[in-house]
Design a protein around this motif. Structure first.
Motif, PDB file in Angstrom:
ATOM      1  N   CYS A   1     -30.936  34.664 -54.010  1.00 18.31           N
ATOM      2  CA  CYS A   1     -32.302  35.157 -54.080  1.00 18.31           C
ATOM      3  C   CYS A   1     -33.210  33.988 -54.464  1.00 18.31           C
ATOM      4  O   CYS A   1     -32.952  33.286 -55.443  1.00 18.31           O
ATOM      5  CB  CYS A   1     -32.405  36.267 -55.114  1.00 18.31           C
ATOM      6  SG  CYS A   1     -34.070  36.937 -55.308  1.00 18.31           S
ATOM      7  N   GLU A   2     -34.267  33.787 -53.703  1.00 17.46           N
ATOM      8  CA  GLU A   2     -35.198  32.693 -53.986  1.00 17.46           C
ATOM      9  C   GLU A   2     -36.066  32.971 -55.208  1.00 17.46           C
ATOM     10  O   GLU A   2     -36.583  32.054 -55.826  1.00 17.46           O
ATOM     11  CB  GLU A   2     -36.087  32.443 -52.777  1.00 17.46           C
ATOM     12  CG  GLU A   2     -35.358  31.878 -51.589  1.00 17.46           C
ATOM     13  CD  GLU A   2     -36.259  31.673 -50.388  1.00 17.46           C
ATOM     14  OE1 GLU A   2     -37.379  32.214 -50.373  1.00 17.46           O
ATOM     15  OE2 GLU A   2     -35.835  30.972 -49.461  1.00 17.46           O
ATOM     16  N   ILE A   3     -36.229  34.234 -55.550  1.00 19.31           N
ATOM     17  CA  ILE A   3     -37.115  34.600 -56.656  1.00 19.31           C
ATOM     18  C   ILE A   3     -36.441  34.416 -58.016  1.00 19.31           C
ATOM     19  O   ILE A   3     -36.945  33.704 -58.877  1.00 19.31           O
ATOM     20  CB  ILE A   3     -37.617  36.050 -56.488  1.00 19.31           C
ATOM     21  CG1 ILE A   3     -38.426  36.176 -55.204  1.00 19.31           C
ATOM     22  CG2 ILE A   3     -38.444  36.482 -57.699  1.00 19.31           C
ATOM     23  CD1 ILE A   3     -38.791  37.593 -54.849  1.00 19.31           C
ATOM     24  N   CYS A   4     -35.276  35.071 -58.197  1.00 17.20           N
ATOM     25  CA  CYS A   4     -34.651  35.068 -59.522  1.00 17.20           C
ATOM     26  C   CYS A   4     -33.441  34.139 -59.634  1.00 17.20           C
ATOM     27  O   CYS A   4     -32.964  33.886 -60.738  1.00 17.20           O
ATOM     28  CB  CYS A   4     -34.249  36.482 -59.916  1.00 17.20           C
ATOM     29  SG  CYS A   4     -32.930  37.188 -58.906  1.00 17.20           S
ATOM     30  N   GLY A   5     -32.910  33.649 -58.531  1.00 20.03           N
ATOM     31  CA  GLY A   5     -31.784  32.727 -58.587  1.00 20.03           C
ATOM     32  C   GLY A   5     -30.413  33.378 -58.534  1.00 20.03           C
ATOM     33  O   GLY A   5     -29.399  32.693 -58.641  1.00 20.03           O
ATOM     34  N   TRP A   6     -30.338  34.689 -58.367  1.00 21.10           N
ATOM     35  CA  TRP A   6     -29.051  35.364 -58.254  1.00 21.10           C
ATOM     36  C   TRP A   6     -28.332  34.836 -57.018  1.00 21.10           C
ATOM     37  O   TRP A   6     -28.943  34.615 -55.978  1.00 21.10           O
ATOM     38  CB  TRP A   6     -29.285  36.877 -58.130  1.00 21.10           C
ATOM     39  CG  TRP A   6     -28.028  37.671 -57.970  1.00 21.10           C
ATOM     40  CD1 TRP A   6     -27.265  38.182 -58.969  1.00 21.10           C
ATOM     41  CD2 TRP A   6     -27.408  38.059 -56.747  1.00 21.10           C
ATOM     42  NE1 TRP A   6     -26.203  38.855 -58.428  1.00 21.10           N
ATOM     43  CE2 TRP A   6     -26.272  38.798 -57.070  1.00 21.10           C
ATOM     44  CE3 TRP A   6     -27.704  37.850 -55.408  1.00 21.10           C
ATOM     45  CZ2 TRP A   6     -25.425  39.336 -56.103  1.00 21.10           C
ATOM     46  CZ3 TRP A   6     -26.867  38.379 -54.439  1.00 21.10           C
ATOM     47  CH2 TRP A   6     -25.736  39.113 -54.800  1.00 21.10           C
ATOM     48  N   ALA A   7     -27.021  34.628 -57.113  1.00 19.99           N
ATOM     49  CA  ALA A   7     -26.256  34.120 -55.969  1.00 19.99           C
ATOM     50  C   ALA A   7     -24.850  34.691 -55.986  1.00 19.99           C
ATOM     51  O   ALA A   7     -24.288  34.985 -57.048  1.00 19.99           O
ATOM     52  CB  ALA A   7     -26.195  32.604 -56.005  1.00 19.99           C
ATOM     53  N   ARG A   8     -24.294  34.831 -54.774  1.00 17.99           N
ATOM     54  CA  ARG A   8     -22.942  35.329 -54.626  1.00 17.99           C
ATOM     55  C   ARG A   8     -22.340  34.711 -53.364  1.00 17.99           C
ATOM     56  O   ARG A   8     -23.040  34.518 -52.368  1.00 17.99           O
ATOM     57  CB  ARG A   8     -22.943  36.843 -54.517  1.00 17.99           C
ATOM     58  CG  ARG A   8     -21.563  37.422 -54.388  1.00 17.99           C
ATOM     59  CD  ARG A   8     -21.576  38.918 -54.448  1.00 17.99           C
ATOM     60  NE  ARG A   8     -20.227  39.388 -54.175  1.00 17.99           N
ATOM     61  CZ  ARG A   8     -19.926  40.619 -53.885  1.00 17.99           C
ATOM     62  NH1 ARG A   8     -20.891  41.515 -53.829  1.00 17.99           N
ATOM     63  NH2 ARG A   8     -18.696  40.974 -53.641  1.00 17.99           N
ATOM     64  N   GLY A   9     -21.047  34.424 -53.398  1.00 16.14           N
ATOM     65  CA  GLY A   9     -20.360  33.836 -52.252  1.00 16.14           C
ATOM     66  C   GLY A   9     -19.652  34.891 -51.424  1.00 16.14           C
ATOM     67  O   GLY A   9     -19.076  35.836 -51.968  1.00 16.14           O
ATOM     68  N   TYR A  10     -19.685  34.734 -50.116  1.00 13.09           N
ATOM     69  CA  TYR A  10     -19.036  35.657 -49.194  1.00 13.09           C
ATOM     70  C   TYR A  10     -18.140  34.888 -48.238  1.00 13.09           C
ATOM     71  O   TYR A  10     -18.456  33.760 -47.842  1.00 13.09           O
ATOM     72  CB  TYR A  10     -20.073  36.434 -48.377  1.00 13.09           C
ATOM     73  CG  TYR A  10     -20.888  37.393 -49.194  1.00 13.09           C
ATOM     74  CD1 TYR A  10     -20.448  38.685 -49.426  1.00 13.09           C
ATOM     75  CD2 TYR A  10     -22.095  37.005 -49.755  1.00 13.09           C
ATOM     76  CE1 TYR A  10     -21.194  39.563 -50.191  1.00 13.09           C
ATOM     77  CE2 TYR A  10     -22.849  37.875 -50.512  1.00 13.09           C
ATOM     78  CZ  TYR A  10     -22.393  39.158 -50.719  1.00 13.09           C
ATOM     79  OH  TYR A  10     -23.137  40.026 -51.481  1.00 13.09           O
ATOM     80  N   ASP A  11     -17.041  35.503 -47.833  1.00 13.82           N
ATOM     81  CA  ASP A  11     -16.121  34.908 -46.881  1.00 13.82           C
ATOM     82  C   ASP A  11     -16.816  34.765 -45.527  1.00 13.82           C
ATOM     83  O   ASP A  11     -17.396  35.731 -45.019  1.00 13.82           O
ATOM     84  CB  ASP A  11     -14.877  35.782 -46.755  1.00 13.82           C
ATOM     85  CG  ASP A  11     -13.853  35.216 -45.802  1.00 13.82           C
ATOM     86  OD1 ASP A  11     -13.759  33.980 -45.698  1.00 13.82           O
ATOM     87  OD2 ASP A  11     -13.145  36.015 -45.166  1.00 13.82           O
ATOM     88  N   VAL A  12     -16.752  33.584 -44.947  1.00 13.94           N
ATOM     89  CA  VAL A  12     -17.465  33.299 -43.698  1.00 13.94           C
ATOM     90  C   VAL A  12     -16.903  34.136 -42.547  1.00 13.94           C
ATOM     91  O   VAL A  12     -17.658  34.643 -41.712  1.00 13.94           O
ATOM     92  CB  VAL A  12     -17.406  31.794 -43.371  1.00 13.94           C
ATOM     93  CG1 VAL A  12     -18.108  31.500 -42.064  1.00 13.94           C
ATOM     94  CG2 VAL A  12     -18.026  30.991 -44.488  1.00 13.94           C
TER      95      VAL A  12
END
Length: 100
Positions: A27-38
């Motif tokens: 998320c560009e706003i709050c910085g939340w991030a998560r990785g997903y299998d390609v």
């Protein structure tokens, strides 16, 4: 997560060049991030008829319709990244495993 640099125009099919990498949705706003299998992302794009192997990594963010779980915004960004547990040794091991 450690983002991979200089891959602004990379395609999803380029993930095989970086063993162990994931697609990081952030998320560009709050910085939340998560990785997903390609591989799962590619299959999902095929199901939705919204892309596939040749889809740009930056274009995957446009396909995300859900709001951010933290701030409820919809300003997504995507890029390749290594999870925190992947180091140089593990990357070499995965490269050998994929090659053989």
């Amino acid at each position: 997560m450690r983002p991979l640099a200089n891959l602004a125009d990379a395609r999803l099919e380029d993930a095989r060049r970086y063993p162990g990498c994931v697609l990081m949705l952030g998320c560009e706003i709050c910085g939340w991030a998560r990785g997903y299998d390609v591989g799962k992302i590619i299959n999902r794009l095929y199901e939705l008829r919204d892309g596939g192997f040749t889809t740009l990594v930056s274009d995957v963010a446009r396909s995300v319709k859900r709001p951010c779980p933290r701030c409820k915004g919809k300003h997504w960004t995507t890029q390749f990244a290594y999870p925190a547990h992947i180091d140089a040794r593990e990357s070499k091991r995965l490269a050998g495993r994929y090659r053989n």
